[in-house]
Scaffold this active site. Structure first.
Site, PDB file in Angstrom:
ATOM      1  N   LYS A  50       0.835  -1.201   0.000  1.00 34.27           N
ATOM      2  CA  LYS A  50       0.000   0.000   0.000  1.00 34.27           C
ATOM      3  C   LYS A  50       0.869   1.250   0.000  1.00 34.27           C
ATOM      4  O   LYS A  50       0.615   2.216  -0.734  1.00 34.27           O
ATOM      5  CB  LYS A  50      -0.919   0.003   1.234  1.00 34.27           C
ATOM      6  CG  LYS A  50      -2.008  -1.072   1.174  1.00 34.27           C
ATOM      7  CD  LYS A  50      -2.755  -1.215   2.491  1.00 34.27           C
ATOM      8  CE  LYS A  50      -3.762  -2.357   2.419  1.00 34.27           C
ATOM      9  NZ  LYS A  50      -4.451  -2.617   3.689  1.00 34.27           N
ATOM     10  N   GLN A  94      -4.110  -1.158   9.820  1.00 39.86           N
ATOM     11  CA  GLN A  94      -4.062  -2.495   9.214  1.00 39.86           C
ATOM     12  C   GLN A  94      -4.626  -3.533  10.191  1.00 39.86           C
ATOM     13  O   GLN A  94      -4.172  -3.635  11.333  1.00 39.86           O
ATOM     14  CB  GLN A  94      -2.608  -2.845   8.839  1.00 39.86           C
ATOM     15  CG  GLN A  94      -2.448  -4.186   8.165  1.00 39.86           C
ATOM     16  CD  GLN A  94      -3.119  -4.243   6.783  1.00 39.86           C
ATOM     17  OE1 GLN A  94      -3.032  -3.313   5.993  1.00 39.86           O
ATOM     18  NE2 GLN A  94      -3.825  -5.322   6.512  1.00 39.86           N
ATOM     19  N   ASP A 117     -10.682   3.400   4.839  1.00 38.76           N
ATOM     20  CA  ASP A 117     -11.136   2.010   4.737  1.00 38.76           C
ATOM     21  C   ASP A 117     -12.662   1.916   4.729  1.00 38.76           C
ATOM     22  O   ASP A 117     -13.213   0.858   4.434  1.00 38.76           O
ATOM     23  CB  ASP A 117     -10.595   1.180   5.920  1.00 38.76           C
ATOM     24  CG  ASP A 117      -9.338   0.410   5.537  1.00 38.76           C
ATOM     25  OD1 ASP A 117      -9.152   0.135   4.335  1.00 38.76           O
ATOM     26  OD2 ASP A 117      -8.549   0.075   6.442  1.00 38.76           O
TER      27      ASP A 117
END
Ligand code: ADP
Length: 288
Positions: A50, A94, A117
Site C-alpha cells: 500500500k 491495518q 477504509d
C-alpha cells in the site's frame, strides 16, 4: 462457453491513473497514514504494498510500525494525533490487530472524514442510507471492475455470498445503490445453489475454497470471486485459490481470476479514497 476473464490489473491501473491526475490538481499531495502493530508477515507485506503504490500515485504516505505490545491507549493517542494533523487526509489501521486491542473501538476513533477504509460506523450508516461517504475498498473496487468491463448492474439480479462487515454487507449496499435487485446469502442460507442460480451478477466472499461450483451458476452470469484462500495442491505446494471453482469458467459469461482479479482493485480503491478524502477536506471535491 468460456467466460471472459475480468483481470484486475488494467481496471486498477485506470483507477490509479485517474486518482493520480486528481491528486496533481490539489494544492498539496494527499496524505496517507498507515498504522500497523506487530510483525504478522501478511500485514507487513500488505502495508509495504500500500505504501509503495501510494507513493507511485503521488500521495504522501507514512507508515507507523508500532510494536506488538503497544497498548490500546497508546494506539488511540496516535490516532488522535493523526485525526488532528492537517496534512493527513487518510488513516488506515491495518487489521487484524493483536488480541489485547479492541478493534471496534479503534475503528470508531478514526475521524470519519479520514476513514479511507470505510469501516467507521458513520460511513457504514451513510452507505446504507444511500448517501455514501468513504466506501470500503474491496466492494468499491468490485464496482469499478464491473464498470471497467462494461458489465451492467442496474435492473439486474445480484447475489452476494458472505455477509462480513468488510466485504459482503457493503457489497450488497453498493449493488443496491447501483439499482440492482440484491440478495445477501450466507452460511445459514438453505440451498445456496438455488439462490446463486438466480444471479446475473454473482459476488462470492465467503472464504471457502471452491464453494461455488458450475451447477450453482446461471449460464452467462458475471461472477466476481473475492476469496483468497491458501490451499495445498496435489503436489503439496501452497497456492492461492478463490471461493469459485475454476470450472465455473465454462458456464459464466465473465469471471475474475484469483489471484489477479479483485486483489489489485482493493489497493487502487484505497488510494482513490485517499484522494477523495483530501479533495473533501480541502473543499475541492471534483468528479470521482
Ligand atoms: P470476508 O473477509 O471474505 O468477507 P469472512 O470470513 O469475514 O470473509 O466472512 C465469511 C462470510 O461468508 C460469512 O458471512 C459467512 O456467513 C459466509 N459463508 C461462509 N461459509 C459459507 C457457506 N458455506 N455458504 C454461504 N455463506 C458462507
Amino acid at each position: 462457453m468460456t467466460a471472459q476473464v475480468l483481470a484486475g490489473a488494467p481496471a486498477a491501473a485506470a483507477l490509479l491513473s485517474r486518482a493520480a491526475a486528481r491528486a496533481r490538481t490539489l494544492p498539496r499531495p494527499p496524505g496517507l497514514a498507515i498504522v500497523r502493530l506487530g510483525d504478522d508477515p501478511a500485514s507487513v507485506s500488505y502495508v509495504r504494498g500500500k505504501d509503495r503504490k501510494a507513493r507511485e500515485v503521488g500521495l504522501q504516505s507514512t507508515v507507523y510500525a508500532l510494536p506488538e505490545e503497544t497498548s490500546q491507549a497508546e494506539l488511540l493517542a496516535l490516532i488522535a494525533e493523526l485525526n488532528a494533523a492537517y496534512d493527513v487526509d487518510g488513516i488506515l489501521v491495518q487489521l487484524p490487530l493483536p488480541p489485547h486491542i479492541d478493534e471496534a473501538a479503534v475503528l470508531r476513533a478514526v475521524d470519519p472524514s479520514k476513514d479511507v477504509d470505510g469501516f467507521h460506523p458513520v460511513n457504514v450508516g451513510e452507505l446504507w442510507s444511500g448517501r455514501p461517504g468513504l466506501l470500503p475498498c474491496t466492494p468499491a473496487g468490485v464496482m469499478v471492475l464491473l464498470e471497467h468491463y462494461g458489465i451492467p448492474v442496474a435492473g439486474r439480479r445480484a447475489v452476494v455470498v458472505g455477509r462480513s462487515a468488510i466485504v459482503g454487507r457493503p457489497m450488497a449496499a453498493l449493488l443496491l445503490a447501483a439499482d440492482a435487485t440484491v440478495t445477501l446469502a450466507h452460511r445459514r442460507t438453505p440451498d445456496l445453489g438455488a439462490v446463486t442460480r438466480e444471479a446475473e451478477v454473482l459476488v462470492v466472499a465467503a472464504g471457502r475454497p471452491h464453494l461455488v461450483t458450475p451447477e450453482m451458476v446461471r449460464p452467462g452470469a458475471a461472477v466476481v470471486d473475492v476469496g483468497i484462500n491458501r490451499v495445498l495442491d496435489a503436489a503439496g505446494v501452497s497456492r492461492l485459490t478463490g471461493d469459485v471453482h475454476p470450472d465455473v469458467a465454462g458456464v459464466a459469461g465473465a469471471l475474475t481470476p484469483v489471484p489477479g482479479g479483485v486483489g489489485p482493485m482493493t489497493i487502487a480503491a484505497l488510494l482513490a479514497n485517499t484522494v477523495t478524502a483530501a479533495e473533501r477536506r480541502l473543499g475541492l471535491s471534483g468528479p470521482r
